[in-house]
Write a protein that holds these residues in place. Structure first.
Motif, mmCIF file in Angstrom:
data_model
loop_
_atom_site.group_PDB
_atom_site.id
_atom_site.type_symbol
_atom_site.label_atom_id
_atom_site.label_comp_id
_atom_site.label_asym_id
_atom_site.label_seq_id
_atom_site.Cartn_x
_atom_site.Cartn_y
_atom_site.Cartn_z
ATOM 1 N N ALA A 108 22.034 14.469 37.565
ATOM 2 C CA ALA A 108 22.563 15.145 38.765
ATOM 3 C C ALA A 108 23.606 14.677 39.496
ATOM 4 N N PHE A 109 23.644 13.351 39.355
ATOM 5 C CA PHE A 109 24.798 12.731 40.238
ATOM 6 C C PHE A 109 26.191 13.024 39.863
ATOM 7 N N PRO A 110 26.753 12.915 38.591
ATOM 8 C CA PRO A 110 28.013 13.192 38.229
ATOM 9 C C PRO A 110 28.341 14.615 38.741
ATOM 10 N N TYR A 113 28.552 14.650 42.319
ATOM 11 C CA TYR A 113 29.993 14.040 42.819
ATOM 12 C C TYR A 113 31.060 14.784 42.550
ATOM 13 N N TYR A 114 31.257 15.495 41.372
ATOM 14 C CA TYR A 114 32.191 16.520 41.041
ATOM 15 C C TYR A 114 32.408 17.639 42.236
ATOM 16 N N ALA A 115 31.147 18.213 42.612
ATOM 17 C CA ALA A 115 31.107 19.228 43.320
ATOM 18 C C ALA A 115 31.627 18.734 44.816
ATOM 19 N N ALA A 116 31.224 17.566 44.928
ATOM 20 C CA ALA A 116 31.417 17.088 46.464
ATOM 21 C C ALA A 116 33.004 16.704 46.599
ATOM 22 N N ARG A 117 33.510 16.136 45.676
ATOM 23 C CA ARG A 117 34.895 15.440 45.649
ATOM 24 C C ARG A 117 35.936 16.178 45.292
ATOM 25 N N TYR A 118 35.719 17.183 44.141
ATOM 26 C CA TYR A 118 36.532 17.998 43.760
ATOM 27 C C TYR A 118 36.758 19.305 43.517
ATOM 28 N N ALA A 119 35.456 19.971 43.573
ATOM 29 C CA ALA A 119 35.151 21.437 43.681
ATOM 30 C C ALA A 119 35.745 21.972 44.923
ATOM 31 N N ARG A 120 36.769 22.830 45.109
ATOM 32 C CA ARG A 120 37.244 23.633 46.193
ATOM 33 C C ARG A 120 37.240 25.214 45.994
ATOM 34 N N PHE A 201 16.569 20.848 42.516
ATOM 35 C CA PHE A 201 16.193 20.094 43.743
ATOM 36 C C PHE A 201 16.686 18.637 43.908
ATOM 37 N N MET A 202 17.494 18.222 42.672
ATOM 38 C CA MET A 202 17.958 16.883 42.726
ATOM 39 C C MET A 202 19.248 16.736 43.265
ATOM 40 N N ILE A 203 20.156 18.074 42.745
ATOM 41 C CA ILE A 203 21.472 18.062 42.687
ATOM 42 C C ILE A 203 21.729 18.267 44.072
ATOM 43 N N LEU A 204 21.394 19.201 45.008
ATOM 44 C CA LEU A 204 21.792 19.548 46.145
ATOM 45 C C LEU A 204 21.387 18.643 47.401
ATOM 46 N N PRO A 205 20.415 17.780 47.202
ATOM 47 C CA PRO A 205 20.638 16.627 48.221
ATOM 48 C C PRO A 205 21.460 15.558 47.902
ATOM 49 N N TYR A 234 29.088 -0.779 45.551
ATOM 50 C CA TYR A 234 28.992 -1.400 46.821
ATOM 51 C C TYR A 234 29.315 -0.277 47.865
ATOM 52 N N VAL A 235 29.976 0.731 47.463
ATOM 53 C CA VAL A 235 30.386 1.726 48.542
ATOM 54 C C VAL A 235 29.544 3.097 48.334
ATOM 55 N N LEU A 236 29.677 3.554 47.256
ATOM 56 C CA LEU A 236 29.204 5.135 47.185
ATOM 57 C C LEU A 236 27.877 5.298 46.837
ATOM 58 N N PHE A 237 27.296 4.241 45.739
ATOM 59 C CA PHE A 237 25.684 4.369 45.671
ATOM 60 C C PHE A 237 24.958 4.217 46.979
ATOM 61 N N PRO A 238 25.513 3.147 47.762
ATOM 62 C CA PRO A 238 24.461 2.949 48.956
ATOM 63 C C PRO A 238 24.423 3.994 49.960
ATOM 64 N N LEU A 239 25.817 4.679 49.936
ATOM 65 C CA LEU A 239 25.910 5.944 50.980
ATOM 66 C C LEU A 239 25.196 7.288 50.361
#
Length: 316
Positions: A108-110, A113-120, A201-205, A234-239
């Motif tokens: 689910a993570f990739p 990530y694509y949906a949050a950062r690149y999909a418009r 249920f994993m992708i959306l959160p 150190y940046v992306l995963f903790p957030l």
């Protein structure tokens, strides 16, 4: 003019509904109580009351000779959970739930990530449609569809045969724990269907958590010489961790309590949900069924407590 307006407000309205509206306007706490009372009563009586009755049943025992419930307080029913056959059911279910949760997070993570950062625009709408569309179809239809896909004569076996990889599939199915006569009656098939069904249920959160990560943090990490792996660690995963934990609450708990998927796609070895169904329906041992049911409640209680400390509820 101002005095006339003030007097008209303070005088109140005539009629039953007018006086009642004025009363609630002056006493908002009473209105709030009346609005919350029905759902709270439903929650307290039906839901919590049923859980309390279930917990109470688990402290009774079953008479071995008559088969009747012995309504005397005892811990013998919980001791039965430590019998190797029963403990294996608990361990098997928890391990499967953990593996399904881990695999769902990795897949689910990739996507998130694509949906949050690149999909418009239309691509983001297509993403939501693709994630939500499986949830619109019947739960049983999806499971039986996967049973046909994973069957010995199914499309997956046909694909392996066309790729000349039947030896790989046969070798995997010959393994003692994960294998079986076919994927449709093996732990591997159960695992695949669990991951597919609970994946949304994993992708959306995770996607919601990644949406909150400012883009300038990623750029700042790169400007300071951070490699992509370091930026992720150190940046992306903790957030994004609260979103991952929030998604794991769904996947872990749903896998922990499900009995339909292991019943249709799985081996003869039981999971907790199947054990509860068998003890209550077939064996008539309600105390042991209740004790089995308490196990996922306790596990999820501890899991939710740890998730809250990690701030997972902020991503729900």
């Amino acid at each position: 003019m101002s005095a006339i307006t003030d007097n008209s407000i303070l005088e109140g309205r005539s009629g039953t509904f007018g006086r009642l509206s004025d009363f609630f306007w002056r006493n908002p706490k009473i209105l709030l109580f009346l609005m919350l009372a029905p759902p709270l009563l439903w929650l307290g009586i039906v839901y919590l009351g049923a859980l309390f009755a279930l917990l109470l049943q688990s402290f009774f025992s079953i008479d071995e000779y008559s088969g009747l419930i012995n309504y005397e307080f005892t811990l013998d029913t919980y001791r039965q959970l430590l019998i190797p056959s029963n403990f294996d059911i608990i361990l098997r279910t928890v391990v499967m739930a953990a593996l399904v949760t881990l695999a769902s997070a990795l897949i689910a993570f990739p996507i998130a990530y694509y949906a949050a950062r690149y999909a418009r625009g239309k691509w983001k709408a297509l993403f939501y449609l693709g994630v939500m569309l499986p949830l619109w179809s019947s739960y049983l239809v999806k499971i039986y569809a996967w049973k046909l896909i994973l069957a010995k004569e199914g499309i997956l076996t046909w694909i392996f045969a066309k790729l000349h990889l039947s030896w790989l599939l046969d070798g995997w199915l010959s393994l003692p724990i994960v294998g079986g006569n076919s994927l449709s009656i093996s732990y591997t098939g159960t695992f695949i269907v669990f991951v597919y069904v609970w994946m949304p249920f994993m992708i959306l959160p995770i996607q919601a958590a990644l949406e909150r990560v400012p883009g300038n943090l990623i750029e700042a990490s790169a400007d300071l010489g951070g490699h992509p792996a370091q930026t992720f660690r150190y940046v992306l995963f903790p957030l994004a961790l609260p979103g991952i934990i929030a998604g794991s609450i769904f996947t872990f708990s749903l896998t922990l309590g499900d009995y339909i998927i292991p019943q249709i796609i799985g081996s003869s070895r039981l999971f907790i949900g199947q054990a509860v169904y068998a003890q209550q329906g077939t064996a008539g041992n309600i105390p042991l069924a209740a004790a089995f049911t308490v196990v996922p409640i306790v596990i999820m209680g501890l899991y939710l407590w740890m998730a809250k400390k990690q701030g997972a509820f902020d991503a729900l």
